[in-house]
Write an enzyme that holds these catalytic residues in place. Sequence first.
Site, mmCIF file in Angstrom:
data_model
loop_
_atom_site.group_PDB
_atom_site.id
_atom_site.type_symbol
_atom_site.label_atom_id
_atom_site.label_comp_id
_atom_site.label_asym_id
_atom_site.label_seq_id
_atom_site.Cartn_x
_atom_site.Cartn_y
_atom_site.Cartn_z
ATOM 1 N N CYS A 69 -14.757 -34.279 59.276
ATOM 2 C CA CYS A 69 -13.804 -34.443 58.136
ATOM 3 C C CYS A 69 -14.171 -34.758 56.705
ATOM 4 O O CYS A 69 -13.568 -34.582 55.818
ATOM 5 C CB CYS A 69 -12.751 -35.564 58.663
ATOM 6 S SG CYS A 69 -12.389 -35.742 60.284
ATOM 7 N N HIS A 129 -9.106 -37.626 53.051
ATOM 8 C CA HIS A 129 -8.808 -36.927 54.525
ATOM 9 C C HIS A 129 -7.651 -37.613 55.088
ATOM 10 O O HIS A 129 -7.380 -38.725 54.885
ATOM 11 C CB HIS A 129 -9.943 -37.269 55.226
ATOM 12 C CG HIS A 129 -9.934 -36.811 56.614
ATOM 13 N ND1 HIS A 129 -9.379 -35.446 56.819
ATOM 14 C CD2 HIS A 129 -9.949 -37.417 57.888
ATOM 15 C CE1 HIS A 129 -9.354 -35.205 58.161
ATOM 16 N NE2 HIS A 129 -9.626 -36.464 58.990
ATOM 17 N N ASN A 171 -4.046 -34.171 61.957
ATOM 18 C CA ASN A 171 -5.382 -34.390 61.319
ATOM 19 C C ASN A 171 -6.034 -32.894 61.644
ATOM 20 O O ASN A 171 -6.260 -32.521 62.458
ATOM 21 C CB ASN A 171 -6.366 -35.408 62.048
ATOM 22 C CG ASN A 171 -7.588 -35.416 61.672
ATOM 23 O OD1 ASN A 171 -8.422 -34.995 60.880
ATOM 24 N ND2 ASN A 171 -8.189 -36.645 62.276
HETATM 25 O O1 UT7 Z 1 -10.652 -37.437 61.681
HETATM 26 C C1 UT7 Z 1 -11.706 -38.342 62.255
HETATM 27 C C2 UT7 Z 1 -11.436 -39.781 62.099
HETATM 28 N N1 UT7 Z 1 -10.540 -40.258 62.850
HETATM 29 C C3 UT7 Z 1 -9.827 -41.251 62.638
HETATM 30 O O2 UT7 Z 1 -9.930 -41.729 61.743
HETATM 31 C C4 UT7 Z 1 -8.807 -42.026 63.814
HETATM 32 C C5 UT7 Z 1 -8.665 -43.369 63.562
HETATM 33 N N2 UT7 Z 1 -7.903 -43.984 64.626
HETATM 34 C C6 UT7 Z 1 -6.631 -43.665 64.804
HETATM 35 O O3 UT7 Z 1 -5.839 -43.103 63.850
HETATM 36 C C7 UT7 Z 1 -5.891 -44.329 65.872
HETATM 37 O O4 UT7 Z 1 -6.661 -45.172 66.675
HETATM 38 C C8 UT7 Z 1 -5.143 -43.393 66.908
HETATM 39 C C9 UT7 Z 1 -3.783 -42.803 66.225
HETATM 40 C C10 UT7 Z 1 -5.943 -42.466 67.268
HETATM 41 C C11 UT7 Z 1 -4.431 -44.223 68.021
HETATM 42 O O5 UT7 Z 1 -3.768 -45.314 67.474
HETATM 43 P P1 UT7 Z 1 -3.947 -46.978 67.874
HETATM 44 O O6 UT7 Z 1 -2.745 -47.691 67.324
HETATM 45 O O7 UT7 Z 1 -5.384 -47.339 67.707
HETATM 46 O O8 UT7 Z 1 -3.602 -46.820 69.528
HETATM 47 P P2 UT7 Z 1 -4.417 -47.137 70.695
HETATM 48 O O9 UT7 Z 1 -5.300 -45.915 71.012
HETATM 49 O O10 UT7 Z 1 -4.935 -48.483 70.589
HETATM 50 O O11 UT7 Z 1 -3.295 -47.268 72.058
HETATM 51 C C12 UT7 Z 1 -2.107 -48.486 71.674
HETATM 52 C C13 UT7 Z 1 -1.070 -47.907 72.725
HETATM 53 C C14 UT7 Z 1 -1.776 -47.963 74.255
HETATM 54 O O12 UT7 Z 1 -0.725 -48.675 75.339
HETATM 55 P P3 UT7 Z 1 -1.017 -49.911 75.669
HETATM 56 O O13 UT7 Z 1 -2.314 -49.853 76.489
HETATM 57 O O14 UT7 Z 1 -1.078 -51.149 74.595
HETATM 58 O O15 UT7 Z 1 -0.042 -50.114 76.619
HETATM 59 C C15 UT7 Z 1 -1.726 -46.589 74.419
HETATM 60 O O16 UT7 Z 1 -1.818 -46.271 75.868
HETATM 61 O O17 UT7 Z 1 -0.490 -46.926 72.730
HETATM 62 C C16 UT7 Z 1 -0.729 -46.008 73.695
HETATM 63 N N3 UT7 Z 1 -0.778 -44.904 73.344
HETATM 64 C C17 UT7 Z 1 0.321 -43.949 73.334
HETATM 65 N N4 UT7 Z 1 1.660 -43.983 73.592
HETATM 66 C C18 UT7 Z 1 2.399 -42.782 73.398
HETATM 67 C C19 UT7 Z 1 -1.811 -44.139 72.815
HETATM 68 N N5 UT7 Z 1 -1.681 -42.731 72.396
HETATM 69 C C20 UT7 Z 1 -0.143 -42.736 72.660
HETATM 70 C C21 UT7 Z 1 0.490 -41.647 72.338
HETATM 71 N N6 UT7 Z 1 1.911 -41.644 72.644
HETATM 72 N N7 UT7 Z 1 0.228 -40.418 71.919
#
Ligand code: UT7
Length: 349
Positions: free
Chosen positions: A113, A276, A306
Amino acid sequence: MPGLSIVGTGRFLPGRPYTNSDLARVLDTNDEWIRQRTGIAQRHYCPRGQGPADLALPAAKAALESANLAPSDIDYILFNTMTPDHVFPGSGTVLGANLGCIGVPALDLRAQCAAMLYSFQLADSLILSGAAKRILIVGAEAHSAMMPWRDWDVLEGTSDRKPSAQDFERATKHRGWAVVFGDGAGAVIVERSDKPGAGIVGVDLHSDGTHVEELCLPAGFKMRGAAGEIGAEEWLIRMQGREVFKQAVVKLPRSVELVCEKSGVPASEVDWFIAHQANRRINDSVCERLGLDPARMPCNIDRYGNTSGATIPILMDEMWRDGRLRPGQLICLVALGAGFHWGSVLVRI
Ligand code: UT7
């Protein structure tokens, strides 16, 4: 001392956009979660049988047209991608052949990225050394090949069958990253400029490979016997999203502060912070930490998701075409991606 100026831009987004609700047909997700947690409403996917060089071709042609140039005017190609058409050769040489730039040096950049930041630094150096006069910088990605579902017909709405429970479960296991990425291409043509102050004003670039495991696609030549043994799981991204997020919201604002400090340019003099687009919340947080009005850091993640190495050139093309980006402006490119590679680059365009 010569520098560089932007003379043309282009972009290409394949096919129709796929909404968050389209994704909910192949994995357990919903529009509200995706919008709230990332800011994404839709994304595009590369058609089957095509790759980043195919997406880059119309973007490069549009850039040439906007600059009123022919392929023969280009004397260097820099191709940013983390999803190359082939493991080798690079996508730059494939694009060169399709565009009619035969014999022109072409180099793929593997800084994910953040690749556009490296490309600008490199383009400036190539121009300064006299090695090139007019460089086509392209970013193109086809993440769709590594999406964790097989049910493209269900996603595309050409079939109303349901995915098998096993396939749905497998895709859901990867939903954290799978809903985030989209495909597309952006192109920027830069050329030698003798205007005083044109080109790179400051660079703050870093890489830190201790974070490889937090964001990577494991398939590669580290695996002896890979040809016989490599499995589908190695072709899925590994991303510790929360960890990457935490790193980004600290490293990015610090990098902007450093590049401004090193260059003696206050952030208030920067016309645009072109960042980005990994997550809307990351960029909002960077603005908050720097005390910037978010209007100075344009956002298009809602429409494309992204697109990794393609993100910054796609955004630059939108801004160039609608007149926000103009010759003479001072811009700050900001990004963090797998590696990690991150930083910021100040450019007088
Ligand atoms: O481009 C390269 C660089 N990349 C980045 O900068 C990415 C940086 N990270 C992020 O943008 C975020 O961490 C994500 C968008 C990838 C994920 O968001 P998050 O708020 O960190 O979610 P998480 O993975 O910690 O998940 C939180 C909750 C979980 O449920 P529980 O365990 O709290 O019940 C996940 O299972 O959200 C759930 N979850 C979803 N629910 C519905 C994770 N993905 C989804 C989804 N739909 N797509």
